[in-house]
Design a protein around this motif. Structure first.
Motif, PDB file in Angstrom:
ATOM      1  N   CYS A 125      -4.513   0.166   0.175  1.00 24.09           N
ATOM      2  CA  CYS A 125      -5.082  -1.081   0.713  1.00 24.09           C
ATOM      3  C   CYS A 125      -6.514  -0.890   1.229  1.00 24.09           C
ATOM      4  CB  CYS A 125      -4.183  -1.636   1.819  1.00 24.09           C
ATOM      5  SG  CYS A 125      -4.331  -0.773   3.399  1.00 24.09           S
ATOM      6  N   ASN A 134       1.028  -1.630   4.195  1.00 24.34           N
ATOM      7  CA  ASN A 134       0.373  -2.931   4.292  1.00 24.34           C
ATOM      8  C   ASN A 134       0.506  -3.664   2.947  1.00 24.34           C
ATOM      9  OD1 ASN A 134      -1.266  -5.060   5.111  1.00 24.34           O
ATOM     10  ND2 ASN A 134      -3.190  -3.916   4.924  1.00 24.34           N
ATOM     11  N   CYS A 146      -6.903   1.381   4.308  1.00 26.90           N
ATOM     12  CA  CYS A 146      -6.742   2.821   4.039  1.00 26.90           C
ATOM     13  C   CYS A 146      -7.926   3.394   3.260  1.00 26.90           C
ATOM     14  CB  CYS A 146      -5.443   3.080   3.273  1.00 26.90           C
ATOM     15  SG  CYS A 146      -3.968   2.938   4.301  1.00 26.90           S
ATOM     16  N   CYS A 205       0.241   3.149   3.600  1.00 30.16           N
ATOM     17  CA  CYS A 205       0.577   2.634   4.931  1.00 30.16           C
ATOM     18  C   CYS A 205       1.626   1.524   4.935  1.00 30.16           C
ATOM     19  CB  CYS A 205      -0.692   2.136   5.642  1.00 30.16           C
ATOM     20  SG  CYS A 205      -1.296   0.553   5.036  1.00 30.16           S
ATOM     21  N   CYS A 236       0.855  -1.187   0.000  1.00 29.48           N
ATOM     22  CA  CYS A 236       0.000   0.000   0.000  1.00 29.48           C
ATOM     23  C   CYS A 236       0.895   1.243   0.000  1.00 29.48           C
ATOM     24  CB  CYS A 236      -0.896  -0.015   1.232  1.00 29.48           C
ATOM     25  SG  CYS A 236      -1.832   1.520   1.444  1.00 29.48           S
TER      26      CYS A 236
HETATM   27 ZN   LIG Z   1      -2.893   1.056   3.477  1.00 33.49          ZN
END
Ligand SMILES: [Zn+2]
Ligand SMILES: [Zn+2]
Lengths: 197, 197
Positions: B69, B62, B72, B60, B57
């Motif tokens: 993601c 992830n 988010c 973030c 992502c």
């Molecule tokens: Zn994210």
């Protein structure tokens, strides 16, 4: 777990591999995603190749890419010696020892009353046939020194008694020890000191 | 090892996975060849899918299959709380706990003088930006209680001081944990943070 179905399925499948659990599977999948080009893609490609080509040797049970494996087709290894092992990992361990020059017979396990594994569940009938068909003079029983391994060795010795010289790996294999854990030198020492049963 | 190049390459690659070594890799590959249809082929397919779709992502850190993601993009999770973790495995662990309803920020490691990891090697500048851009009111530092984890937490606290409420996970005895199994540091932290019943 992750929010993605394919990643979750991959983790689930990885967690089923022997020795991995859910936590190692998650860590491994994240590691693979981070090493996409160097590890994940090559691993997927090789798995696909191996899935397409790997097969059991019809003669000995070794794993290779042909119906009859390289060891069984190598005439130099037709020296009259046949080494009986429980599984392919043990065959590979013997080969790493580089002391044995004959051929192999992979049983595919051991006899086990508990797990209801009988002689017909293993490659024991084929072993008896090979001893005749390939003019074997010595059968070396390289089974693990476990209760089931010893039971299986005795059963095979009964089947082959009088037809062939029977030997087993000598001192060097610890009680309860498994071949695949041993260093190469130990395996080669045990082979050279093998005894007639 | 085996007599086949692809099988050997597969074993070599598997042996590089964290927690596996040459021996586990050999056993795992033989296991996969034996479970060709149920495990080897599905594993290869899923690895290929994940290799094609998995990405970090951009917001973030992830792992998912989209540039931003699911967490988010989920407006319900824009609650002003941001949980800072070292890696994606820790994010997944927090999600399994089902207690945190905000968003995450994955650092991608910890500061480390020894390994020459500085703030610019982690997602620390992006963290400072997000606190402003997303109107974050509380940053929860969920870093591991290691020396590097604590150093990193202190550094981030310095960067964000005065801009946001900073908290960290409480230290103490895990649910179901037995005192005798805990390290002394945990016991003393739990004692110092004791609560009136
Ligand atoms: Zn994210
Ligand atoms: Zn063969």
């Amino acid at each position: 777990m992750s929010s993605n179905r394919d990643i979750d399925s991959l983790i689930e499948l990885m967690a089923k591999l022997p020795g991995l659990g859910p936590r190692s599977a998650r860590r491994t999948v994240l590691h693979l995603i981070a090493k996409r080009d160097l590890q994940l893609i090559p691993l997927a490609d090789l798995m696909q190749k191996v899935a397409a080509t790997a097969r059991e040797c019809l003669n000995c049970g070794n794993v290779g890419t042909t119906d009859i494996c390289d060891i069984c087709t190598d005439e130099k290894r037709a020296n009259g010696q046949l080494c009986v092992v429980e599984d392919v990992a043990d065959l590979w361990a013997m080969e790493r020892g580089q002391a044995f020059k004959g051929r192999y017979h992979v049983l595919g396990g051991t006899l086990s009353a508990l797990d209801q594994v009988g002689p017909e569940d293993l490659r024991i009938p084929q072993l008896v046939n090979r001893v005749e068909a390939e003019g074997i003079s010595e059968v070396i029983l390289a089974l693990n020194a476990t209760v089931d391994g010893l039971t299986t060795a005795h059963y095979i010795a009964d089947q082959l008694e009088g037809r062939v010289t029977l030997t087993s790996l000598a001192q060097g294999v610890p009680i309860g020890g498994e071949l695949d854990y041993l260093d190469d030198g130990t395996i080669s020492a045990a082979l050279n000191a093998r005894k007639t049963l």
